[in-house]
Scaffold this motif. Sequence first.
Motif, PDB file in Angstrom:
ATOM      1  N   LEU A  52      82.239  20.588 -48.073  1.00  0.00           N
ATOM      2  CA  LEU A  52      83.616  20.908 -47.692  1.00  0.00           C
ATOM      3  C   LEU A  52      84.068  19.809 -46.742  1.00  0.00           C
ATOM      4  N   THR A  53      85.073  19.057 -47.134  1.00  0.00           N
ATOM      5  CA  THR A  53      85.539  17.990 -46.255  1.00  0.00           C
ATOM      6  C   THR A  53      86.592  18.533 -45.297  1.00  0.00           C
ATOM      7  N   ARG A  54      86.893  17.733 -44.297  1.00  0.00           N
ATOM      8  CA  ARG A  54      87.898  18.091 -43.301  1.00  0.00           C
ATOM      9  C   ARG A  54      89.245  18.334 -43.972  1.00  0.00           C
ATOM     10  N   GLU A  55      89.531  17.462 -44.949  1.00  0.00           N
ATOM     11  CA  GLU A  55      90.784  17.564 -45.698  1.00  0.00           C
ATOM     12  C   GLU A  55      90.861  18.913 -46.433  1.00  0.00           C
ATOM     13  N   THR A  56      89.771  19.283 -47.104  1.00  0.00           N
ATOM     14  CA  THR A  56      89.749  20.558 -47.833  1.00  0.00           C
ATOM     15  C   THR A  56      89.922  21.722 -46.871  1.00  0.00           C
ATOM     16  N   ILE A  57      89.215  21.649 -45.747  1.00  0.00           N
ATOM     17  CA  ILE A  57      89.308  22.737 -44.764  1.00  0.00           C
ATOM     18  C   ILE A  57      90.747  22.854 -44.259  1.00  0.00           C
ATOM     19  N   HIS A  58      91.346  21.701 -43.944  1.00  0.00           N
ATOM     20  CA  HIS A  58      92.723  21.729 -43.454  1.00  0.00           C
ATOM     21  C   HIS A  58      93.668  22.317 -44.496  1.00  0.00           C
ATOM     22  N   ARG A  59      93.521  21.843 -45.749  1.00  0.00           N
ATOM     23  CA  ARG A  59      94.494  22.248 -46.769  1.00  0.00           C
ATOM     24  C   ARG A  59      94.279  23.666 -47.284  1.00  0.00           C
ATOM     25  N   SER A  60      93.145  24.289 -46.940  1.00  0.00           N
ATOM     26  CA  SER A  60      92.992  25.687 -47.351  1.00  0.00           C
ATOM     27  C   SER A  60      93.499  26.629 -46.254  1.00  0.00           C
ATOM     28  N   HIS A  61      93.925  26.060 -45.115  1.00  0.00           N
ATOM     29  CA  HIS A  61      94.573  26.828 -44.049  1.00  0.00           C
ATOM     30  C   HIS A  61      93.718  27.965 -43.522  1.00  0.00           C
ATOM     31  N   VAL A  62      92.395  27.827 -43.615  1.00  0.00           N
ATOM     32  CA  VAL A  62      91.517  28.856 -43.069  1.00  0.00           C
ATOM     33  C   VAL A  62      91.476  28.676 -41.549  1.00  0.00           C
ATOM     34  N   THR A  63      91.024  29.731 -40.858  1.00  0.00           N
ATOM     35  CA  THR A  63      91.012  29.649 -39.405  1.00  0.00           C
ATOM     36  C   THR A  63      89.605  29.764 -38.826  1.00  0.00           C
ATOM     37  N   SER A  64      88.586  29.881 -39.707  1.00  0.00           N
ATOM     38  CA  SER A  64      87.219  29.949 -39.192  1.00  0.00           C
ATOM     39  C   SER A  64      86.258  29.365 -40.221  1.00  0.00           C
ATOM     40  N   VAL A  65      85.041  29.046 -39.782  1.00  0.00           N
ATOM     41  CA  VAL A  65      84.049  28.462 -40.689  1.00  0.00           C
ATOM     42  C   VAL A  65      83.669  29.416 -41.829  1.00  0.00           C
ATOM     43  N   PRO A  66      83.339  30.701 -41.534  1.00  0.00           N
ATOM     44  CA  PRO A  66      82.990  31.577 -42.658  1.00  0.00           C
ATOM     45  C   PRO A  66      84.107  31.677 -43.704  1.00  0.00           C
ATOM     46  N   GLU A  67      85.343  31.638 -43.249  1.00  0.00           N
ATOM     47  CA  GLU A  67      86.463  31.681 -44.180  1.00  0.00           C
ATOM     48  C   GLU A  67      86.464  30.445 -45.080  1.00  0.00           C
ATOM     49  N   ALA A  68      86.145  29.291 -44.486  1.00  0.00           N
ATOM     50  CA  ALA A  68      86.086  28.055 -45.271  1.00  0.00           C
ATOM     51  C   ALA A  68      84.971  28.128 -46.302  1.00  0.00           C
ATOM     52  N   LEU A  69      83.875  28.824 -45.950  1.00  0.00           N
ATOM     53  CA  LEU A  69      82.732  28.908 -46.856  1.00  0.00           C
ATOM     54  C   LEU A  69      83.039  29.707 -48.124  1.00  0.00           C
ATOM     55  N   ARG A  70      84.142  30.452 -48.108  1.00  0.00           N
ATOM     56  CA  ARG A  70      84.540  31.186 -49.310  1.00  0.00           C
ATOM     57  C   ARG A  70      84.799  30.240 -50.485  1.00  0.00           C
ATOM     58  N   LEU A  71      85.107  28.974 -50.178  1.00  0.00           N
ATOM     59  CA  LEU A  71      85.455  28.022 -51.228  1.00  0.00           C
ATOM     60  C   LEU A  71      84.226  27.499 -51.977  1.00  0.00           C
ATOM     61  N   VAL A  72      83.051  27.740 -51.407  1.00  0.00           N
ATOM     62  CA  VAL A  72      81.844  27.118 -51.955  1.00  0.00           C
ATOM     63  C   VAL A  72      81.212  28.009 -53.031  1.00  0.00           C
ATOM     64  N   PRO A  73      80.912  27.461 -54.213  1.00  0.00           N
ATOM     65  CA  PRO A  73      80.252  28.279 -55.236  1.00  0.00           C
ATOM     66  C   PRO A  73      78.859  28.691 -54.765  1.00  0.00           C
ATOM     67  N   GLY A  74      78.423  29.876 -55.161  1.00  0.00           N
ATOM     68  CA  GLY A  74      77.083  30.330 -54.816  1.00  0.00           C
ATOM     69  C   GLY A  74      76.973  30.943 -53.436  1.00  0.00           C
ATOM     70  N   VAL A  75      78.095  30.973 -52.702  1.00  0.00           N
ATOM     71  CA  VAL A  75      78.074  31.546 -51.359  1.00  0.00           C
ATOM     72  C   VAL A  75      78.834  32.871 -51.375  1.00  0.00           C
ATOM     73  N   GLN A  76      78.242  33.909 -50.761  1.00  0.00           N
ATOM     74  CA  GLN A  76      78.924  35.199 -50.653  1.00  0.00           C
ATOM     75  C   GLN A  76      79.463  35.314 -49.228  1.00  0.00           C
ATOM     76  N   VAL A  77      80.757  35.566 -49.137  1.00  0.00           N
ATOM     77  CA  VAL A  77      81.386  35.725 -47.829  1.00  0.00           C
ATOM     78  C   VAL A  77      82.222  37.001 -47.852  1.00  0.00           C
TER      79      VAL A  77
END
Lengths: 191, 649
Positions: free
Chosen positions: B80-105
């Motif tokens: 997950l790059t900084r750009e991806t994190i910024h553009r998904s407008h999430v506000t926390s790390v676990p929220e950002a992890l929702r974007l990753v395949p194979g991860v349950q959040v």
Amino acid sequence: MGTIRANPIHLNKYHRSRFKKLLLIAMLLVSVTAGYAWSEKTPAIEYQVKASYIYNFLQFVEWPPEAVAGGTIIVCVLGEDRFGAALQAISGETVRGQKIAVRHFKGTEGLDACHAVFVSASELAREQSVLQRLDGRPILTIGETSGFTDRGGVINLVRIANNIRFEINQQAAEHNYIKISAQLLQLGLRR
Amino acid sequence: MQPGISGQPWCKRCNCSRKIASGFIKCLLWMLIIPSLSFARDLDIDIKGTSIERLMQVNVTTVSRWEEDLQSSAAAVYVLTRETIHRSHVTSVPEALRLVPGVQVAKVDANKWAVSIRGFNSRASNKLLVLIDGRSVYDPLFTGVLWEARDVTLDEIERIEVVRGPGGTLWGTNAVNGVINIITRHARDTQGVKMSVGAGTEERANAGIRYGWQPGNNIHARVYADGFERDTGFSTAGSHDDSQMARAGFRADWDVSADDRVMFKVDAFDGKFGTGMGDNFQDLEHQGQSFIARWDRDRTDGSQTTLQFWYDRFSFNNVSPDFGEDRDTYDIEAQHAFRAGDVHHIVFGAGYRSTSDDISIDLPPVSIEPESRQDDLYNLFLQDEISLAEHIRLILGVKVERNDYSGTEWQPNARIAWTPNKDSSVWGAISRAVRSPSRLESDIKAQPLLSGNPDFDSEKLLAYEAGYRSRLTENVWMDAAVFYNVYRKLFSIENRVVDNKLRGTTAGVEIAASWQASSAMSCDIAYTYLNMDIKTEADGTDEARAALTEDSDPRHQVVLRGTWTPFNKIEVDALFRYVDELRALDVPSYLTADLGVDWRPRKGLVVSAVAQNLLDSHHPEQSDVPATVPRASSNEVQRGYYLKASWEF
């Protein structure tokens, strides 16, 4: 008694979904193979942009008349060449009556004959010595590493967020007897 | 691809939630068709006919060094790059992890998270390791990560690397199902001032400030501080899960010479997190301070040496009933990598960690014995990457670790990667990994209800994995992985004593694909399939736990993300997620959408308007309680809106 039901118009639901699956697999295969052939030919967008910048710079830069008396502007790439077809596209073009020739160099031997030298990032370790060697000669040095202009390079192509921008060291240009148009200076980043 | 032309009509469909299913299929189809159509085209831009003004605006995002490494790695890695994190407008790390395949959040309540990789999700997910700049934030008390406390200021993050599958050889024990590695930004990249402020319905208020300067030649430094207040979620019984957090830190990077770099970082946080429903609620308090110092040497001969020391102090406190943890951890690690001839690339290292705690429990009949405990952890590892042929690499590695609970643990792995060209690779791996016992599993006393077991053994995994990744064209990238995991000695409770009498298998498929449609538009899709089969051992009796574990994770997950830059100063981002039901927890499947718009009126200034969980007013994502236990209400996630402005100069 079996009748022939191979008419595609009478495909039942099961066959249709199988057909769709096959079509999908076929498309996947086509895209994979096509993708390979393509990606080997096309240089990265970053280097297409940098090649286009170099071509643009040539229009805004003036060398001392004796330096370009031969009628050719020699554009050299020192080190790893990531331009591929992008820089070949400008080879043979004319800029203000001068024909562009593109050359590649692994070492500094013979580099003095160039009019513009792109110092690849692969040369970072010896960048300083390359710049010293070209210092005071009518050569437009173009770099892509941070601090290139601080080390005496003339133009540096820098990455800012997702874009490529450039900064100009005007003293270095004057030192190398190169005149850079005000228009280009204005578009460059403030150093 | 020509900007906008082929992509635009499709992306409009993206925004329509009703057609989401057909949208997914179309997204995939376009990804497959478009690259083959564009085969004939040569270059993306007209080298001779593009003006400088236009060149300055061309997006040149391309593969960097670590992305190249990632392309050829023999493991399921997602970044997950900084750009991806910024553009998904999430506000926390676990929220950002929702974007990753194979991860349950999943959100347990408005401030607490359940995060896992390849199954076994719960708030106390214990089969993954989380590192912040190499510092482990895995809590040995209950072997898990308290995400509400361990979250990192998003602005500090350079990228998040997620390795699915056993990372035991290089990373260590408890990296059973994966590793999440959060890497913060080099101080050189955060020079100047940045200020941000935001407010909203769920993200009630937040503010942050950062200042970076250059104290000396080749030295860069920054300080930051941020804080937030978040609203409660939804609960028919009345919710109390609001939260407040304050964080601050300092980082310095010193480029000592061409080969040597030194990094130094200090962070601290203090937060309060509401817990419970109805009349039964309280505040959980978390505090932490950490310090890390690292020295890296990269020689031109390709050898690399790293020496790292970190200290982490963490405390949490449940006010009533009194339950608290105070923990101090010191860790020192050294690692060296070098090339031996053309064939071998060897990495070896050693580490020592000391962790001591002080646990207080005032909830009869529950107690912990001893109340304070100091444990040592030693490890040694060796890995050899052997170039068998021009494009084939064999990687053999082993880590030996000694812990005070289960003794010496061996974690070997063998990997093979075939990289026919720089844009694609196929890999396979077999690994063994263990999850060491937790302090609670060993030392808890709650007779006659439950009793810890000092002889509780580590949980074991034998994992079989394979993957394929390819940059299909300059603009389309895909990564697929399959796995089959065999677990033994999983946690169970037999006759009210902690034991190791569950076993099982999990199997899954993870696919990620990304399409840069034009410099102004991109589309990402991640699909996760997971099937779990958990049983009791022949002499085990904990069938209820087997059934609960087996059905607490979504079988299917789909994430679709689209980004669009219609004008120079406007960015539009949409995110759709589908998560399958959690049968054992009685949590239904859900589909949700987030939408964000960024406006950049002038250089350095960004104004964002974001809507989250748009498709319903509230829905549950997780539950603390199995479906078999009757419950009056659950904590649910609410729809939210926020506005945020940040200014950098």
